[in-house]
Design a protein around this motif. Structure first.
Motif, mmCIF file in Angstrom:
data_model
loop_
_atom_site.group_PDB
_atom_site.id
_atom_site.type_symbol
_atom_site.label_atom_id
_atom_site.label_comp_id
_atom_site.label_asym_id
_atom_site.label_seq_id
_atom_site.Cartn_x
_atom_site.Cartn_y
_atom_site.Cartn_z
ATOM 1 N N ASN A 21 -11.733 5.441 8.527
ATOM 2 C CA ASN A 21 -10.624 5.885 7.722
ATOM 3 C C ASN A 21 -11.218 6.891 6.529
ATOM 4 O OD1 ASN A 21 -7.926 6.702 6.636
ATOM 5 N ND2 ASN A 21 -8.381 4.960 5.336
ATOM 6 N N LYS A 55 5.290 -2.086 -3.018
ATOM 7 C CA LYS A 55 5.851 -2.055 -1.636
ATOM 8 C C LYS A 55 5.969 -3.515 -0.955
ATOM 9 C CE LYS A 55 2.719 1.396 -1.188
ATOM 10 N NZ LYS A 55 1.291 1.659 -0.320
ATOM 11 N N PHE A 73 -7.039 -2.454 9.460
ATOM 12 C CA PHE A 73 -7.763 -2.621 8.242
ATOM 13 C C PHE A 73 -8.849 -3.388 8.324
ATOM 14 C CE2 PHE A 73 -3.421 -0.944 7.208
ATOM 15 C CZ PHE A 73 -3.640 -0.229 6.294
ATOM 16 N N ARG A 91 -2.928 7.696 6.739
ATOM 17 C CA ARG A 91 -2.722 6.809 7.863
ATOM 18 C C ARG A 91 -1.644 6.884 8.800
ATOM 19 N NH1 ARG A 91 -5.487 1.963 8.263
ATOM 20 N NH2 ARG A 91 -7.284 1.648 6.895
ATOM 21 N N LEU A 139 3.998 -5.664 -0.403
ATOM 22 C CA LEU A 139 2.867 -6.026 0.460
ATOM 23 C C LEU A 139 2.162 -7.469 -0.200
ATOM 24 C CD1 LEU A 139 1.554 -2.470 1.461
ATOM 25 C CD2 LEU A 139 2.998 -4.013 2.835
ATOM 26 N N ASP A 190 -1.684 6.330 2.090
ATOM 27 C CA ASP A 190 -0.551 6.044 3.074
ATOM 28 C C ASP A 190 -0.278 7.255 4.048
ATOM 29 O OD1 ASP A 190 -0.192 3.572 2.197
ATOM 30 O OD2 ASP A 190 1.262 4.359 0.768
ATOM 31 N N GLY A 195 -6.205 -9.736 5.791
ATOM 32 C CA GLY A 195 -7.191 -8.645 5.285
ATOM 33 C C GLY A 195 -6.748 -7.827 4.509
ATOM 34 N N ARG A 214 -11.522 0.649 8.264
ATOM 35 C CA ARG A 214 -11.436 1.520 6.911
ATOM 36 C C ARG A 214 -12.467 2.343 6.672
ATOM 37 N NH1 ARG A 214 -8.185 -2.209 2.915
ATOM 38 N NH2 ARG A 214 -7.914 -4.029 3.869
ATOM 39 N N ILE A 245 -7.262 3.492 -1.356
ATOM 40 C CA ILE A 245 -8.094 2.147 -1.660
ATOM 41 C C ILE A 245 -9.656 2.181 -1.706
ATOM 42 C CG2 ILE A 245 -8.270 -0.552 -1.663
ATOM 43 C CD1 ILE A 245 -5.340 -0.558 -0.416
ATOM 44 N N SER A 246 -9.935 2.715 -0.497
ATOM 45 C CA SER A 246 -11.363 2.826 -0.467
ATOM 46 C C SER A 246 -12.082 1.640 -0.978
ATOM 47 C CB SER A 246 -11.865 4.008 -0.760
ATOM 48 O OG SER A 246 -11.322 4.463 -1.911
#
Ligand code: ADX
Length: 626
Positions: A499, A557, A491, A482, A559, A479, A570, A496, A522-523
């Protein structure tokens, strides 16, 4: 009921009883308690009954040997403390019932004792065990001995035997630099010279043992200067209250007193000193109290309040004496934990200077310390300790060495010199530092898993654990990355991967410079995770796993809810895949394991990696030709 120290008018004497197997220690303690009226009624009844059954005389050793039964049931008792009091003084006897692990028990019992009653058998004189115990007691800071030659009844109360023993013992203990040694011939069984003066030994002019115990000086015991207050706990209440709880290791604490905080080195004053709910005008060692400070200072466990005019050494390098307690040999350059006051830090034994031959008290050269060995070493910690020499303060000068993998206590240590006092030629700083920096490359610990699986929670807790051990650390949380480094990325698979490559690159640089990097992202894709693993080198993969349904239920969160509503396309686990690691170094199943279990696993794996690496480096150095 024993009164606490506070408000007690009679003073206390804490002493340790030391003797070999069958020297009659239990009988002596039993006799002391019995003749001074310190045995409970019910205890006495059961001892009398049992004695009658056995042999018709009152076996006083049973008063203390009651513990044997508990031992036989498998209950471990390292040190048994017994209390008794006379009109003149209160006493605490630290008795060490075990024979096998005597050294370990003695080290525990002696840590607070101010005097040792050393027992020897008149028929046998000074045994190697007696010497060992005398040496350990003196090493643990006990500088007053009462040496009781027991079983005088079995040698016809012979004054010659007693005189010879005193001479031999004097000779042996001369190098121990004891402040006071008193000798006394006794028969614990018959009661000669224990509480009542013996009729059988008119040649002995001195008082009986109890009288010596009642009158021997304890005045120098407490030190009212040089405050040392290691913080054990921070107590928060309401918006403003912040109390610091701990046990005073030295000196006194009083409202208005100037103190310095370590390691932050801020000067402030004590506002309040409380014991439970009572405000005190003054408190001294060894009382446990809570203090508040005049200024807002942020302190935590392991920090210390000290006297600004007389600070402890702040040192990462020191010399110490060790009593090796483990069955496993001492290892140099191995990352142990060093438990000192209220903090535990990482450290290594850099060098074994020498060991001590217990018979001659001379220094001998050996490669390593084994069970019950005593030696002098140099130690380097990753984080400074606020310490004194053991001679000046047993609490801030004492420490334990713990195996990070098994949690076993390996040794008890006593600081003899801290860095500023260590001569530069005696201490090769470059050599020892190379153990720390050169061979200790960093490590990236990569937490991967679904959103809501617990990556951030575990990595933060691991971070706290490692920080307390003084390891250099950095966190790279998905987080946060990012928000800064990958602000431009979304994403998609390509984004990703990008990232993860960015995180991997930063982690590589930090790892190369000796940092432990905790990555929580998360990877989701296996191939890019493997790519960064190769790039970084020192890499531990931690799969933080929980079924999607559970992560979705947690939804910290909100989400998942959004993703289900189609507002977050995604989203990993919903409409984008998560590829689990095939062989992660650590698997944390957060739906089945507690946070502590997960943290312990990860910390254990990290410590093991560091330990294995150090061992390889050291053996490589030993075997590689110059
Ligand atoms: S990764 O996939 O590139 O490794 P990273 O761990 O850095 O992801 O960031 C994931 C965080 O971004 C999540 O914790 C979540 O707060 C947020 N996020 C926003 N959109 C998504 C999405 N579509 N999938 C996963 N996480 C998302």
């Amino acid at each position: 009921m024993i009164e606490p120290f506070y408000g007690e008018s009679k003073d206390w004497l804490r002493f340790l009883t030391v003797g070999s197997v069958d020297d009659g220690k239990s009988t002596l303690i039993g006799r002391l308690l019995y003749d001074s009226g310190g045995v409970y009624e019910d205890q006495l009844t059961s001892v009398s009954k049992y004695s009658e059954m056995q042999n018709n005389w009152l076996d006083l050793s049973l008063i203390t040997d009651g513990l044997k039964a508990e031992r036989e049931q498998g209950i471990t008792i390292d040190v048994a403390y017994r209390y008794f009091s006379t009109q003149k003084r209160n006493f605490i006897i630290a008795d060490t019932p075990g024979h096998e692990q005597y050294t370990r028990n003695m080290a525990t019992g002696a840590s607070t004792a101010e005097l040792a009653v050393l027992l020897a058998d008149a028929r046998l004189g000074i045994l190697p065990q007696t010497k060992r115990h005398a040496y350990i007691a003196s090493m643990l800071g006990i500088d007053r001995f009462i040496v009781a030659l027991n079983k005088m009844d079995l040698v016809g109360y012979s004054s010659e035997i007693y005189e010879r023993f005193c001479k031999d013992f004097h000779q042996f203990c001369a190098p121990l630099r004891l402040k006071e040694v008193r000798f006394i011939p006794v028969s614990a069984l018959e009661g000669d010279n224990v509480v009542i003066k013996s009729r059988h030994m008119p040649w002995y002019q001195g008082p009986p043992l109890l009288t010596i115990l009642e009158t021997i000086s304890t005045a120098e015991r407490r030190n009212f200067h040089s405050l040392r207050f290691p913080i054990q706990n921070v107590i928060r209440s309401g918006k403003d209250y912040r109390g610091y709880a701990g046990q005073i290791a030295r000196g006194i604490l009083e409202p208005g007193q100037a103190v310095i905080t370590l390691p932050s080195m801020q000067r402030t004053k004590i506002r309040q000193v409380t014991l439970y709910t009572r405000n005190l005008s003054e408190a001294s060692e060894p009382l446990s109290v809570t203090v508040t400070l005049a200024d807002h200072v942020d302190l935590g466990r392991g920090d210390m309040l000290a006297d600004p005019e007389s600070m402890p050494s702040i040192s990462r390098l020191f010399q110490a004496n060790l009593i090796w307690l483990s069955e496993r040999q001492m290892r140099t350059s191995f990352p142990y934990f060093i438990k000192h006051t209220t903090q535990t830090v990482c450290g290594t034994i850099v060098r074994l200077r020498h060991a001590i031959d217990i018979h001659t008290l001379e220094a001998i050269e050996i490669d390593s310390l084994g069970p019950n060995d005593i030696g002098a070493v140099e130690i380097e910690t990753h984080k400074p300790l606020f310490c004194d020499t053991y001679e000046t303060n047993r609490t801030t000068g004492g420490f334990l060495i713990i195996d990070p993998l098994t949690n076993e206590t390996m040794a008890a240590g006593m600081i003899t010199r801290t860095q500023p006092e260590v001569e530069s030629d005696a201490y090769d700083f470059n050599r020892s530092s190379s153990v720390i920096s050169g061979e200790r490359k960093g490590l990236t610990v990569w937490f991967t898993g679904l959103s809501g699986s617990g990556k951030t929670t575990i990595s933060k807790a691991v971070c706290t654990e490692l920080m307390a051990r003084g390891l250099p650390l950095e966190m790279l949380d998905g987080d946060i990355v990012r928000e800064h480094l990958s602000r431009d990325l979304g994403f998609s698979k390509a984004d990703r991967d990008e990232n993860i490559r960015r995180i991997g690159f930063v982690a590589k640089l930090l790892t190369r410079n000796g940092t432990i990097v905790l990555v929580a992202a998360i990877s989701p894709y296996r191939s890019v995770r493997n790519e960064v693993r190769k790039l970084i080198g020192g890499f531990l993969e931690v799969h933080v796993s929980a079924p999607l349904a559970i992560c979705e239920m947690r939804d910290p969160k909100g989400l998942y809810k959004k993703a289900r509503a189609g507002e977050l396309p995604g989203f990993t686990g919903i409409d984008d895949p998560y590829e689990s690691p095939i062989a992660p170094e650590v698997l944390c199943s957060t739906d089945k394991e507690t946070l502590k279990e997960c943290v312990d696993k990860v910390v254990g794996a990290i410590m093991k990696t560091l330990a294995d690496r150090t061992v390889q480096a050291v053996s490589g150095r030993v075997s590689s030709p110059k």
